[in-house]
Design a protein around this motif. Structure first.
Motif, PDB file in Angstrom:
ATOM      1  N   HIS A  79      63.342  20.018  98.962  1.00 33.54           N
ATOM      2  CA  HIS A  79      63.815  20.018 100.349  1.00 33.54           C
ATOM      3  C   HIS A  79      62.714  20.261 101.371  1.00 33.54           C
ATOM      4  CE1 HIS A  79      67.321  20.359  97.912  1.00 33.54           C
ATOM      5  NE2 HIS A  79      67.292  21.669  97.793  1.00 33.54           N
ATOM      6  N   GLY A  80      61.503  19.842 101.074  1.00 31.73           N
ATOM      7  CA  GLY A  80      60.409  20.078 102.014  1.00 31.73           C
ATOM      8  C   GLY A  80      59.211  19.195 101.710  1.00 31.73           C
ATOM      9  N   PRO A  81      58.218  19.225 102.604  1.00 26.44           N
ATOM     10  CA  PRO A  81      56.997  18.419 102.409  1.00 26.44           C
ATOM     11  C   PRO A  81      56.034  19.131 101.482  1.00 26.44           C
ATOM     12  CG  PRO A  81      56.909  19.545 104.518  1.00 26.44           C
ATOM     13  CD  PRO A  81      58.227  19.931 103.888  1.00 26.44           C
ATOM     14  N   THR A  82      56.422  19.228 100.198  1.00 28.24           N
ATOM     15  CA  THR A  82      55.722  20.105  99.259  1.00 28.24           C
ATOM     16  C   THR A  82      54.801  19.368  98.292  1.00 28.24           C
ATOM     17  OG1 THR A  82      57.683  19.974  97.853  1.00 28.24           O
ATOM     18  CG2 THR A  82      57.515  21.877  99.298  1.00 28.24           C
ATOM     19  N   GLY A  83      54.647  18.044  98.453  1.00 29.33           N
ATOM     20  CA  GLY A  83      53.746  17.304  97.565  1.00 29.33           C
ATOM     21  C   GLY A  83      52.364  17.939  97.603  1.00 29.33           C
ATOM     22  N   PRO A  84      51.812  18.310  96.417  1.00 28.03           N
ATOM     23  CA  PRO A  84      50.602  19.159  96.361  1.00 28.03           C
ATOM     24  C   PRO A  84      49.312  18.381  96.602  1.00 28.03           C
ATOM     25  CG  PRO A  84      51.341  18.664  94.142  1.00 28.03           C
ATOM     26  CD  PRO A  84      52.334  18.013  95.063  1.00 28.03           C
ATOM     27  N   ILE A  85      49.164  17.844  97.820  1.00 26.12           N
ATOM     28  CA  ILE A  85      48.047  16.933  98.083  1.00 26.12           C
ATOM     29  C   ILE A  85      46.687  17.618  98.018  1.00 26.12           C
ATOM     30  CG2 ILE A  85      48.124  17.166 100.602  1.00 26.12           C
ATOM     31  CD1 ILE A  85      47.679  13.934 100.416  1.00 26.12           C
ATOM     32  N   VAL A  86      46.644  18.928  98.230  1.00 24.56           N
ATOM     33  CA  VAL A  86      45.340  19.603  98.135  1.00 24.56           C
ATOM     34  C   VAL A  86      44.771  19.537  96.723  1.00 24.56           C
ATOM     35  CG1 VAL A  86      45.674  21.202 100.056  1.00 24.56           C
ATOM     36  CG2 VAL A  86      46.417  21.870  97.770  1.00 24.56           C
ATOM     37  N   ASN A  87      45.638  19.247  95.741  1.00 19.98           N
ATOM     38  CA  ASN A  87      45.180  19.187  94.348  1.00 19.98           C
ATOM     39  C   ASN A  87      44.841  17.774  93.890  1.00 19.98           C
ATOM     40  OD1 ASN A  87      45.594  21.981  94.100  1.00 19.98           O
ATOM     41  ND2 ASN A  87      47.765  21.659  93.743  1.00 19.98           N
ATOM     42  N   LEU A  88      44.891  16.807  94.829  1.00 21.51           N
ATOM     43  CA  LEU A  88      44.531  15.426  94.509  1.00 21.51           C
ATOM     44  C   LEU A  88      43.016  15.279  94.607  1.00 21.51           C
ATOM     45  CD1 LEU A  88      45.331  12.395  94.057  1.00 21.51           C
ATOM     46  CD2 LEU A  88      45.499  12.214  96.550  1.00 21.51           C
ATOM     47  N   ALA A  89      42.392  14.728  93.556  1.00 22.26           N
ATOM     48  CA  ALA A  89      40.931  14.572  93.540  1.00 22.26           C
ATOM     49  C   ALA A  89      40.550  13.322  92.759  1.00 22.26           C
ATOM     50  CB  ALA A  89      40.274  15.801  92.907  1.00 22.26           C
ATOM     51  N   GLY A  90      39.250  13.024  92.753  1.00 20.92           N
ATOM     52  CA  GLY A  90      38.720  11.928  91.941  1.00 20.92           C
ATOM     53  C   GLY A  90      39.222  10.562  92.336  1.00 20.92           C
ATOM     54  N   LEU A  91      39.617  10.414  93.588  1.00 17.99           N
ATOM     55  CA  LEU A  91      40.246   9.170  94.031  1.00 17.99           C
ATOM     56  C   LEU A  91      39.247   8.021  94.068  1.00 17.99           C
ATOM     57  CD1 LEU A  91      43.125   8.496  94.917  1.00 17.99           C
ATOM     58  CD2 LEU A  91      42.457   9.092  97.258  1.00 17.99           C
ATOM     59  N   ALA A 131      45.434  21.000  88.450  1.00 23.08           N
ATOM     60  CA  ALA A 131      46.631  21.834  88.286  1.00 23.08           C
ATOM     61  C   ALA A 131      46.351  23.274  88.703  1.00 23.08           C
ATOM     62  CB  ALA A 131      47.122  21.768  86.845  1.00 23.08           C
ATOM     63  N   PRO A 132      47.174  23.833  89.610  1.00 26.06           N
ATOM     64  CA  PRO A 132      46.887  25.153  90.178  1.00 26.06           C
ATOM     65  C   PRO A 132      47.382  26.311  89.308  1.00 26.06           C
ATOM     66  CG  PRO A 132      48.855  24.263  91.161  1.00 26.06           C
ATOM     67  CD  PRO A 132      48.371  23.221  90.180  1.00 26.06           C
ATOM     68  N   SER A 133      46.883  27.494  89.602  1.00 25.05           N
ATOM     69  CA  SER A 133      47.400  28.690  88.937  1.00 25.05           C
ATOM     70  C   SER A 133      48.172  29.551  89.919  1.00 25.05           C
ATOM     71  CB  SER A 133      46.258  29.488  88.316  1.00 25.05           C
ATOM     72  OG  SER A 133      45.296  29.780  89.299  1.00 25.05           O
ATOM     73  N   ASP A 134      48.491  28.983  91.085  1.00 26.32           N
ATOM     74  CA  ASP A 134      49.270  29.696  92.088  1.00 26.32           C
ATOM     75  C   ASP A 134      50.099  28.670  92.843  1.00 26.32           C
ATOM     76  OD1 ASP A 134      50.169  31.866  93.470  1.00 26.32           O
ATOM     77  OD2 ASP A 134      48.506  31.906  94.893  1.00 26.32           O
ATOM     78  N   GLY A 135      51.212  29.087  93.398  1.00 22.60           N
ATOM     79  CA  GLY A 135      52.036  28.171  94.171  1.00 22.60           C
ATOM     80  C   GLY A 135      53.476  28.197  93.695  1.00 22.60           C
ATOM     81  N   LYS A 136      54.298  27.368  94.333  1.00 21.84           N
ATOM     82  CA  LYS A 136      55.736  27.407  94.058  1.00 21.84           C
ATOM     83  C   LYS A 136      56.252  26.103  93.478  1.00 21.84           C
ATOM     84  CE  LYS A 136      57.410  30.786  97.404  1.00 21.84           C
ATOM     85  NZ  LYS A 136      58.201  30.996  98.616  1.00 21.84           N
ATOM     86  N   PHE A 137      57.306  26.197  92.690  1.00 21.36           N
ATOM     87  CA  PHE A 137      58.040  25.045  92.139  1.00 21.36           C
ATOM     88  C   PHE A 137      57.100  24.059  91.459  1.00 21.36           C
ATOM     89  CE2 PHE A 137      60.510  26.683  95.839  1.00 21.36           C
ATOM     90  CZ  PHE A 137      61.442  27.352  95.080  1.00 21.36           C
ATOM     91  N   SER A 138      57.323  22.754  91.624  1.00 23.38           N
ATOM     92  CA  SER A 138      56.509  21.807  90.857  1.00 23.38           C
ATOM     93  C   SER A 138      55.059  21.809  91.321  1.00 23.38           C
ATOM     94  CB  SER A 138      57.091  20.394  90.934  1.00 23.38           C
ATOM     95  OG  SER A 138      57.035  19.897  92.245  1.00 23.38           O
ATOM     96  N   ALA A 139      54.796  22.314  92.524  1.00 19.58           N
ATOM     97  CA  ALA A 139      53.421  22.413  93.010  1.00 19.58           C
ATOM     98  C   ALA A 139      52.751  23.689  92.534  1.00 19.58           C
ATOM     99  CB  ALA A 139      53.399  22.359  94.540  1.00 19.58           C
ATOM    100  N   GLY A 140      53.487  24.540  91.814  1.00 25.72           N
ATOM    101  CA  GLY A 140      52.941  25.799  91.328  1.00 25.72           C
ATOM    102  C   GLY A 140      52.379  25.651  89.926  1.00 25.72           C
ATOM    103  N   PRO A 141      52.064  26.792  89.287  1.00 24.18           N
ATOM    104  CA  PRO A 141      51.534  26.761  87.926  1.00 24.18           C
ATOM    105  C   PRO A 141      52.506  26.049  86.992  1.00 24.18           C
ATOM    106  CG  PRO A 141      51.355  28.952  88.869  1.00 24.18           C
ATOM    107  CD  PRO A 141      52.180  28.150  89.828  1.00 24.18           C
ATOM    108  N   SER A 142      52.038  25.049  86.261  1.00 23.05           N
ATOM    109  CA  SER A 142      52.904  24.248  85.388  1.00 23.05           C
ATOM    110  C   SER A 142      52.268  23.962  84.045  1.00 23.05           C
ATOM    111  CB  SER A 142      53.246  22.913  86.074  1.00 23.05           C
ATOM    112  OG  SER A 142      53.876  23.137  87.320  1.00 23.05           O
ATOM    113  N   THR A 143      51.088  24.551  83.788  1.00 25.67           N
ATOM    114  CA  THR A 143      50.398  24.320  82.515  1.00 25.67           C
ATOM    115  C   THR A 143      49.882  25.640  81.972  1.00 25.67           C
ATOM    116  OG1 THR A 143      48.227  24.055  83.553  1.00 25.67           O
ATOM    117  CG2 THR A 143      49.554  22.068  83.337  1.00 25.67           C
ATOM    118  N   THR A 144      49.895  25.757  80.641  1.00 23.75           N
ATOM    119  CA  THR A 144      49.217  26.884  79.980  1.00 23.75           C
ATOM    120  C   THR A 144      48.460  26.293  78.793  1.00 23.75           C
ATOM    121  OG1 THR A 144      50.874  27.460  78.296  1.00 23.75           O
ATOM    122  CG2 THR A 144      51.213  28.373  80.501  1.00 23.75           C
ATOM    123  N   ASP A 145      47.894  27.173  77.969  1.00 23.96           N
ATOM    124  CA  ASP A 145      47.187  26.698  76.783  1.00 23.96           C
ATOM    125  C   ASP A 145      48.148  26.061  75.776  1.00 23.96           C
ATOM    126  OD1 ASP A 145      44.432  26.619  76.012  1.00 23.96           O
ATOM    127  OD2 ASP A 145      44.968  27.816  74.253  1.00 23.96           O
TER     128      ASP A 145
END
Ligand SMILES: [Zn+2]
Length: 632
Positions: A79-91, A131-145
């Motif tokens: 329900h918001g503009p939450t696409g994690p664009i700051v994490n987009l790289a290597g374009l 992939a971040p280690s901070d943040g909320k919902f799908s833009a938040g931490p979503s991976t571990t070892d």
């Protein structure tokens, strides 16, 4: 989506063929769900997910000339503009063998402009997601070892057009030995490479992939449409779901069928992540849901009990939110802004039925249901922010509210359309039961509004008037006035009519309910809201004060840390003991390095909320949570 914090107001390449049993869907019949002839191709390499790097290559059909591509901005369910664009790289863009220069739009940070050269019929895009280690919902931490919840919107740029009209042929490469679960249709698995059947961009982004080395799947319903539970954890023992939990989850499926009378999915997969590294949250999808609990949620009752209703909440969204969607949230692409004014239906009614199904299925006991209801009713009844901000504004401003800090929550208000929605829809339910002498209930509205024909996902948008009309068909009443009054008025008290007409009343005493103890333990919090007007962490840090109550009157505020209580060093027990002595307390508080003293004028002892039976009314509340199906 499920609000993360409930207590306060109230989420390699593999040459070696590894055994990767797919839990995705078997191939669909030829010709099914294949939106267009020339699909966009998306190849995602998640082999470096454990070090939080995901790479993708995208092939986009294109014509020579100017082209604008968008990184997904407005994410469904968030329900918001939450696409994690700051994490987009290597374009990097290439076409016809040449690297293409690109420029970001100076106003729309999510838009990228390029020129497709003559002779080119496609553009190749290389990109990375950091992939971040901070943040909320799908833009938040979503991976571990050990695991990952892959959200496709991280790793793609969308071409112009409606999401339903863009076909995507996706593939995903996983770390060696990782298994996976998803609602997507799988055509082939080879080593760690998974090929998916073409799907629309809307369906792809609506279908995350849960993957990990500790992963199991459990069939919840083998009758069509099939329902399964895929669980990934940071450790193998975490996956040991009890037979009681599995039986209750099967009953969830049965109870939802009895409630809605139809299912708007071809199959459904509960994705459940068990990790202490990912924040507690839930995100709905049409044929799956992304549920994230602590690592021990299925094996430690105290951790799990308070969280289980997230599963029912997100499941209800398959009907309420995905199939039926407010017109303002049924946007054609990821760039069109969403309008949240009907979130009190989308989230509020889902909150209500998520809790009701938790009780009807046995995930919760009736007592747990009432204790949780007592907590949210008490919390909302101590929100001075109600005097400036009507409930409707918390929904309209949802895109801000999710990002709001918890400090000063009682004055600011939070995403109150969830829990106040629970109170409001409970009141509608008992009102219908009362008016029809128990012959009808809000369940009849659900069957009418969310039922119809079973089948694969479709979206039927609605407006406020449609809700009013459907309720009127169930039980004639001034429903427009009923909701307007509760949505638009400002005042000091929460709408407790549902509890009262339901045959119960909200009361306070010195005993904490088991549900409150669970929440305090889960969030490391101390609830002194109803005595001192104070909410704090177990480390003494003040999370919130309630204006007008003793802590606020004594000059305390969020961010300060309680260091001593009546001359003794702070611990949760020292504070509780002092409050229970029922005389004013003297606190020493660290305010940004300065120690100050404060006297809190409270004589009432500890006060915690409960629901108490009122024999003057029939127990309609218990009727609302009575199961509708026999146990399997
Ligand atoms: Zn939700």
């Amino acid at each position: 989506m499920k609000r993360m914090l409930v207590i306060v107001v109230a989420l390699v390449s593999m040459l070696v063929p590894a055994a990767v049993p797919a839990t995705g869907r078997p191939p669909a019949p030829a010709g099914a769900a294949n939106p267009s002839a020339a699909p966009l191709e998306l190849a995602v390499d998640a082999t470096q997910a454990p070090r939080k790097l995901i790479q993708a290559r995208e092939t986009i059909p294109a014509r020579p000339g100017p082209l604008t591509l968008h990184y997904p901005k407005w994410i469904p369910g968030e329900h918001g503009p939450t696409g994690p664009i700051v994490n987009l790289a290597g374009l990097e863009f290439t076409a016809a063998g040449r690297t293409l220069p690109w420029r970001r739009d100076p106003v729309d940070m999510y838009a990228f402009h390029l020129d497709v050269p003559d002779g080119a019929r496609r553009v190749e895009v290389a990109l990375e997601y950091l992939a971040p280690s901070d943040g909320k919902f799908s833009a938040g931490p979503s991976t571990t070892d050990h695991l990952m919840v892959l959200s496709w919107h991280w790793v793609l740029l969308a071409p112009p057009g409606a999401n339903d009209d863009i076909a995507v042929q996706a593939s995903l490469r996983l770390p060696t030995g990782w298994k996976f679960g998803t609602a997507l249709t799988v055509t082939r698995t080879s080593g760690g490479l998974i090929d998916f059947a073409p799907a629309s961009l809307a369906t792809l982004v609506d279908s995350p992939v849960l993957a990990g080395d500790h992963l199991r799947t459990i069939a919840l319903s083998t009758a069509e449409p099939a329902v399964e539970l895929a669980i990934a954890g940071d450790s193998e023992p975490a996956l040991a779901a009890s037979p009681q939990f599995i039986a209750a989850m099967r009953k969830v499926v049965d109870e939802a069928g009895a409630l809605f009378g139809a299912r708007h999915y071809a199959h459904y997969t509960f994705l459940l992540t068990l990790s202490d590294r990912l924040p507690f949250s839930g995100l709905e999808h049409h044929q799956s849901s992304d549920n994230r609990f602590g690592e021990r949620a299925l094996i430690d009752d105290a951790v799990g009990r308070g969280a289980l209703d997230v599963l029912t909440h997100e499941y209800v969204h398959s009907w309420n939110g995905k199939y039926r969607r407010p017109a303002g949230l049924a946007t054609p692409d990821f760039q069109t802004p969403m309008q949240g004014d009907l979130l009190w239906v989308y989230e509020g009614l889902t909150q209500y039925y998520g809790k009701v199904l938790a009780a009807r299925s046995g995930l919760w006991t009736a007592e747990q249901y009432r204790d949780n209801l007592a907590q949210i009713a008490a919390s909302l009844d101590h929100v001075p922010g109600r005097s400036w901000r009507p409930l409707a504004d918390t929904a309209v401003a949802a895109q801000l509210q999710y990002r709001a800090p918890s400090e000063w929550g009682a004055e600011r208000r939070g995403t109150d359309f969830y829990n106040e929605g629970w109170l409001m829809w409970l009141e509608a339910d008992v009102l219908i039961r009362q008016a029809t002498s128990g012959r009808r209930s809000l369940d009849d509205f659900c069957r009418r509004f969310f039922g119809g024909e079973s089948g694969p996902p479709t979206v039927k948008p609605y407006r406020f008037d449609d809700v009013v009309a459907a309720l009127d068909e169930v039980a004639p009443h001034d429903w427009r006035g009923f909701f307007r009054q509760r949505l638009e008025s400002t005042g000091t008290h929460a709408p407790l009519g549902g509890i009262e007409r339901g045959g119960w009343r909200l009361a306070y005493d010195g005993e904490r309910s088991p549900a409150l103890k669970d929440r305090e333990a889960a969030f490391k919090r101390i609830e002194m809201g109803y005595s001192l007007g104070l909410r704090l962490g177990t480390d003494g840090r003040i999370v919130d004060v309630i204006p007008g109550m003793p802590a606020a009157e004594a000059g305390l505020g969020p961010g300060m840390t309680v260091v001593a209580v009546d001359g003794r060093a702070f611990t949760p027990d020292v504070l509780r003991q002092a409050v229970s002595a029922a005389r004013p307390l003297h606190l020493l508080v660290d305010n940004d390095g300065t120690i100050i003293g404060a006297t809190l004028d409270h004589h009432g002892g500890e006060l915690y909320p409960h629901l108490v039976r009122d024999q003057a009314e029939p127990d309609r509340l218990s009727d609302t949570i009575a199961p509708r199906t026999a146990n399997r």
